[in-house]
Design an enzyme around this catalytic site. Sequence first.
Site, PDB file in Angstrom:
ATOM      1  N   LEU A 104     -23.033  -6.067  14.961  1.00 36.80           N
ATOM      2  CA  LEU A 104     -22.552  -5.175  13.902  1.00 36.80           C
ATOM      3  C   LEU A 104     -23.013  -5.646  12.531  1.00 36.80           C
ATOM      4  O   LEU A 104     -23.204  -4.840  11.621  1.00 36.80           O
ATOM      5  CB  LEU A 104     -21.030  -5.037  13.951  1.00 36.80           C
ATOM      6  CG  LEU A 104     -20.543  -3.910  14.881  1.00 36.80           C
ATOM      7  CD1 LEU A 104     -20.736  -4.287  16.346  1.00 36.80           C
ATOM      8  CD2 LEU A 104     -19.096  -3.545  14.607  1.00 36.80           C
ATOM      9  N   VAL A 121     -21.047 -12.422  19.786  1.00 39.96           N
ATOM     10  CA  VAL A 121     -22.230 -11.563  19.923  1.00 39.96           C
ATOM     11  C   VAL A 121     -22.017 -10.241  19.200  1.00 39.96           C
ATOM     12  O   VAL A 121     -22.914  -9.743  18.502  1.00 39.96           O
ATOM     13  CB  VAL A 121     -22.577 -11.333  21.410  1.00 39.96           C
ATOM     14  CG1 VAL A 121     -23.773 -10.387  21.539  1.00 39.96           C
ATOM     15  CG2 VAL A 121     -22.879 -12.651  22.094  1.00 39.96           C
ATOM     16  N   CYS A 122     -20.842  -9.680  19.335  1.00 43.38           N
ATOM     17  CA  CYS A 122     -20.540  -8.406  18.666  1.00 43.38           C
ATOM     18  C   CYS A 122     -20.630  -8.550  17.149  1.00 43.38           C
ATOM     19  O   CYS A 122     -21.091  -7.639  16.449  1.00 43.38           O
ATOM     20  CB  CYS A 122     -19.154  -7.919  19.055  1.00 43.38           C
ATOM     21  SG  CYS A 122     -18.962  -7.524  20.803  1.00 43.38           S
ATOM     22  N   THR A 123     -20.206  -9.685  16.633  1.00 39.55           N
ATOM     23  CA  THR A 123     -20.272  -9.912  15.187  1.00 39.55           C
ATOM     24  C   THR A 123     -21.722  -9.906  14.710  1.00 39.55           C
ATOM     25  O   THR A 123     -22.047  -9.316  13.672  1.00 39.55           O
ATOM     26  CB  THR A 123     -19.589 -11.236  14.816  1.00 39.55           C
ATOM     27  OG1 THR A 123     -18.224 -11.202  15.258  1.00 39.55           O
ATOM     28  CG2 THR A 123     -19.631 -11.476  13.313  1.00 39.55           C
TER      29      THR A 123
END
Length: 205
Positions: free
Chosen positions: A48, A43-45
């Site tokens: 960002l 999810v963070c990928t």
Amino acid sequence: MLNLGDTMPNIKADSTIGPIELFDYFGSNWGILFSHPKDFTPVCTTELGRLAQLAESFEKRGVKIVGLSVDTVQDHKEWTKDIEAYAKAPVKFPLLADPNGDIARSLGLLDKDSADTLTVRGVFIVSPNRKIRATICYPTSAGRNFDEILRVVDSLQFTDARPDTVTPVGWKSGDEVIVKPGCPSTADTKVLQVPSGKEYLRFTK
């Protein structure tokens, strides 16, 4: 977590572009400090990656961006390659290292429900006078909408320039705005008639 109107702390930390002192990095610009749970996570990928795609849009509005998680600079640098491959856009903003969680803890950004040391998906929008103007906090399970954060920046900057106005639901730059209660109507003000008879819904270009 810090509240609206609080002064943003002048964080000092190592980052992907070297040591950073937050106020020096922001300069006279608006600033956004955001946190993400952990490097090398899906999810963070995506988050960002979207932020990398929007970097020029934030730059045009005079906004400097910096990220934070409980990871090392080396992990940040290695992970950045994955983000850029996913987003097909360069990561232009620095990521702060906080391997012990000290910064995240001081800002109230640690996920208390996690067995691991994870930072929540927090966002602080900071005006040039270092005041926190908006905060957003999502759980680790839900990715944010950085297009919405860009919209909030537009609203804040517009209403700072036009303090007699506020922006309605879903407002985007160029849409009609609302005349703030207590402020006089303008020549092109349209009053929406409602059953109460109160003239508080006043729209203007």
